[in-house]
Design an enzyme around this catalytic site. Structure first.
Site, PDB file in Angstrom:
ATOM      1  N   GLY A   1     -15.676   3.149   3.944  1.00 17.60           N
ATOM      2  CA  GLY A   1     -14.737   3.929   3.461  1.00 17.60           C
ATOM      3  C   GLY A   1     -13.873   3.330   2.283  1.00 17.60           C
ATOM      4  O   GLY A   1     -12.606   3.822   2.196  1.00 17.60           O
TER       5      GLY A   1
ATOM      6  N   ASN B   1     -12.921  -3.423   2.246  1.00 18.42           N
ATOM      7  CA  ASN B   1     -13.718  -2.374   2.414  1.00 18.42           C
ATOM      8  C   ASN B   1     -14.543  -2.284   1.322  1.00 18.42           C
ATOM      9  O   ASN B   1     -14.290  -2.319   0.112  1.00 18.42           O
ATOM     10  CB  ASN B   1     -12.956  -0.836   2.818  1.00 18.42           C
ATOM     11  CG  ASN B   1     -12.259  -0.807   3.928  1.00 18.42           C
ATOM     12  OD1 ASN B   1     -12.749  -1.270   5.054  1.00 18.42           O
ATOM     13  ND2 ASN B   1     -11.064  -0.106   4.086  1.00 18.42           N
TER      14      ASN B   1
ATOM     15  N   ASP C   1       1.102  -1.110  -0.059  1.00 20.08           N
ATOM     16  CA  ASP C   1       0.015   0.080   0.127  1.00 20.08           C
ATOM     17  C   ASP C   1       0.791   1.448   0.044  1.00 20.08           C
ATOM     18  O   ASP C   1       1.985   1.344   0.745  1.00 20.08           O
ATOM     19  CB  ASP C   1      -0.854  -0.061   1.094  1.00 20.08           C
ATOM     20  CG  ASP C   1      -2.226   0.890   1.191  1.00 20.08           C
ATOM     21  OD1 ASP C   1      -3.184   0.685   1.062  1.00 20.08           O
ATOM     22  OD2 ASP C   1      -1.694   2.264   1.163  1.00 20.08           O
ATOM     23  N   ILE C   2       0.424   2.322  -0.830  1.00 16.63           N
ATOM     24  CA  ILE C   2       1.207   3.584  -0.865  1.00 16.63           C
ATOM     25  C   ILE C   2       1.182   4.162   0.455  1.00 16.63           C
ATOM     26  O   ILE C   2       2.391   5.216   0.533  1.00 16.63           O
ATOM     27  CB  ILE C   2       0.709   4.314  -2.032  1.00 16.63           C
ATOM     28  CG1 ILE C   2       1.914   5.423  -2.481  1.00 16.63           C
ATOM     29  CG2 ILE C   2      -0.513   5.036  -1.813  1.00 16.63           C
ATOM     30  CD1 ILE C   2       1.450   5.864  -3.837  1.00 16.63           C
TER      31      ILE C   2
ATOM     32  N   HIS D   1     -10.196  -5.013  -3.621  1.00 16.08           N
ATOM     33  CA  HIS D   1      -8.810  -5.075  -2.973  1.00 16.08           C
ATOM     34  C   HIS D   1      -8.932  -5.716  -1.707  1.00 16.08           C
ATOM     35  O   HIS D   1      -9.753  -5.219  -0.658  1.00 16.08           O
ATOM     36  CB  HIS D   1      -7.983  -3.987  -3.025  1.00 16.08           C
ATOM     37  CG  HIS D   1      -8.739  -2.695  -2.659  1.00 16.08           C
ATOM     38  ND1 HIS D   1      -9.558  -1.985  -3.192  1.00 16.08           N
ATOM     39  CD2 HIS D   1      -8.490  -2.175  -1.167  1.00 16.08           C
ATOM     40  CE1 HIS D   1      -9.915  -0.882  -2.475  1.00 16.08           C
ATOM     41  NE2 HIS D   1      -9.235  -0.899  -1.306  1.00 16.08           N
ATOM     42  N   LEU D   2      -8.269  -6.750  -1.135  1.00 23.80           N
ATOM     43  CA  LEU D   2      -8.063  -7.010   0.253  1.00 23.80           C
ATOM     44  C   LEU D   2      -6.531  -6.474   0.661  1.00 23.80           C
ATOM     45  O   LEU D   2      -5.787  -6.354   0.266  1.00 23.80           O
ATOM     46  CB  LEU D   2      -7.770  -8.556   0.057  1.00 23.80           C
ATOM     47  CG  LEU D   2      -8.904  -9.568  -0.070  1.00 23.80           C
ATOM     48  CD1 LEU D   2      -8.456 -11.112   0.097  1.00 23.80           C
ATOM     49  CD2 LEU D   2     -10.007  -9.531   0.384  1.00 23.80           C
TER      50      LEU D   2
ATOM     51  N   SER E   1     -12.069   3.643  -1.098  1.00 26.56           N
ATOM     52  CA  SER E   1     -11.681   4.892  -1.689  1.00 26.56           C
ATOM     53  C   SER E   1     -11.206   4.387  -3.030  1.00 26.56           C
ATOM     54  O   SER E   1     -10.990   5.488  -3.862  1.00 26.56           O
ATOM     55  CB  SER E   1     -10.597   5.586  -1.004  1.00 26.56           C
ATOM     56  OG  SER E   1      -9.451   4.922  -0.795  1.00 26.56           O
TER      57      SER E   1
HETATM   58  P1  5GP Z   1      -9.636   1.406   0.407  1.00 33.34           P
HETATM   59  O1  5GP Z   1      -9.725   2.709   1.328  1.00 33.34           O
HETATM   60  O2  5GP Z   1     -10.275   1.636  -0.829  1.00 33.34           O
HETATM   61  O3  5GP Z   1     -10.296   0.396   1.127  1.00 33.34           O
HETATM   62  O4  5GP Z   1      -8.283   1.315   0.340  1.00 33.34           O
HETATM   63  C1  5GP Z   1      -7.378   1.835  -0.866  1.00 33.34           C
HETATM   64  C2  5GP Z   1      -6.063   1.805  -0.486  1.00 33.34           C
HETATM   65  O5  5GP Z   1      -5.257   1.928  -1.587  1.00 33.34           O
HETATM   66  C3  5GP Z   1      -5.550   2.759   0.404  1.00 33.34           C
HETATM   67  O6  5GP Z   1      -5.172   2.165   1.674  1.00 33.34           O
HETATM   68  C4  5GP Z   1      -4.524   3.557  -0.247  1.00 33.34           C
HETATM   69  O7  5GP Z   1      -3.468   3.873   0.512  1.00 33.34           O
HETATM   70  C5  5GP Z   1      -4.262   2.680  -1.157  1.00 33.34           C
HETATM   71  N1  5GP Z   1      -3.668   3.302  -2.673  1.00 33.34           N
HETATM   72  C6  5GP Z   1      -4.374   4.232  -3.280  1.00 33.34           C
HETATM   73  N2  5GP Z   1      -3.834   4.651  -4.470  1.00 33.34           N
HETATM   74  C7  5GP Z   1      -2.787   3.908  -4.619  1.00 33.34           C
HETATM   75  C8  5GP Z   1      -1.768   3.517  -5.510  1.00 33.34           C
HETATM   76  O8  5GP Z   1      -1.644   4.411  -6.599  1.00 33.34           O
HETATM   77  N3  5GP Z   1      -0.575   2.656  -5.212  1.00 33.34           N
HETATM   78  C9  5GP Z   1      -0.685   2.000  -4.061  1.00 33.34           C
HETATM   79  N4  5GP Z   1       0.179   1.034  -3.839  1.00 33.34           N
HETATM   80  N5  5GP Z   1      -1.651   2.108  -3.217  1.00 33.34           N
HETATM   81  C10 5GP Z   1      -2.710   2.806  -3.403  1.00 33.34           C
END
Ligand code: 5GP
Ligand code: ZN
Length: 118
Positions: free
Chosen positions: A97, A91, A34-35, A104-105, A99
């Site tokens: 939340g 999520n 995760d970034i 994705h897990l 985003s």
């Molecule tokens: P969500 O909030 O949808 O459950 O998780 C999305 C996750 O993706 C977040 O933890 C966010 O930090 C990660 N994320 C968003 N954009 C990128 C990206 O371009 N690269 C990586 N490696 N992670 C990302």
């Protein structure tokens, strides 16, 4: 490319566009850091195929969903947290939340993870 996959950051990562290092990959799945990590270990496991969320999954994708969970377990073993423990989270939708609209897990580990989550 459909309207959904176009501009989808995770589709682009899965396609190798950004040169993101995969911790795990097979013909259906990739996993990468995760970034913005929320724990010492924070890996995302995604299907290569664009699927918005679990809410959109159908019975014919049961094998793929199972493979995602198995890949999460594999990543946890690779990173040495299988024994100490890890959390696997998907999520789904606004209240959770979510985003990024590509299933994705999250695999989180390496610290005491609070329960219940926020
Ligand atoms: P969500 O909030 O949808 O459950 O998780 C999305 C996750 O993706 C977040 O933890 C966010 O930090 C990660 N994320 C968003 N954009 C990128 C990206 O371009 N690269 C990586 N490696 N992670 C990302
Ligand atoms: Zn996508």
């Amino acid at each position: 490319m459909s309207a959904d996959t176009e501009g989808c950051a995770f589709c682009r990562i899965a396609n190798g566009e950004f040169g993101v290092r995969f911790l795990y990959e097979d013909p259906d799945i990739v996993a990468f850091h995760d970034i913005a990590p929320k724990a010492p270990v924070h890996v995302l496991v995604i299907p290569r195929r664009h699927l918005k969320s679990l809410a959109e999954a159908s019975p014919d994708q049961a094998a793929l969903l199972g493979k995602l969970l198995l890949a999460a377990g594999q990543v946890a073993r690779q990173l040495g947290v299988a024994e100490t423990g890890y959390r696997t989270v998907a999520n789904t939708g606004a209240d959770a939340g979510q985003s990024v609209a590509h299933l994705h897990l999250h695999v989180l580990a390496g610290r005491d993870l609070a329960w219940p989550p926020g």
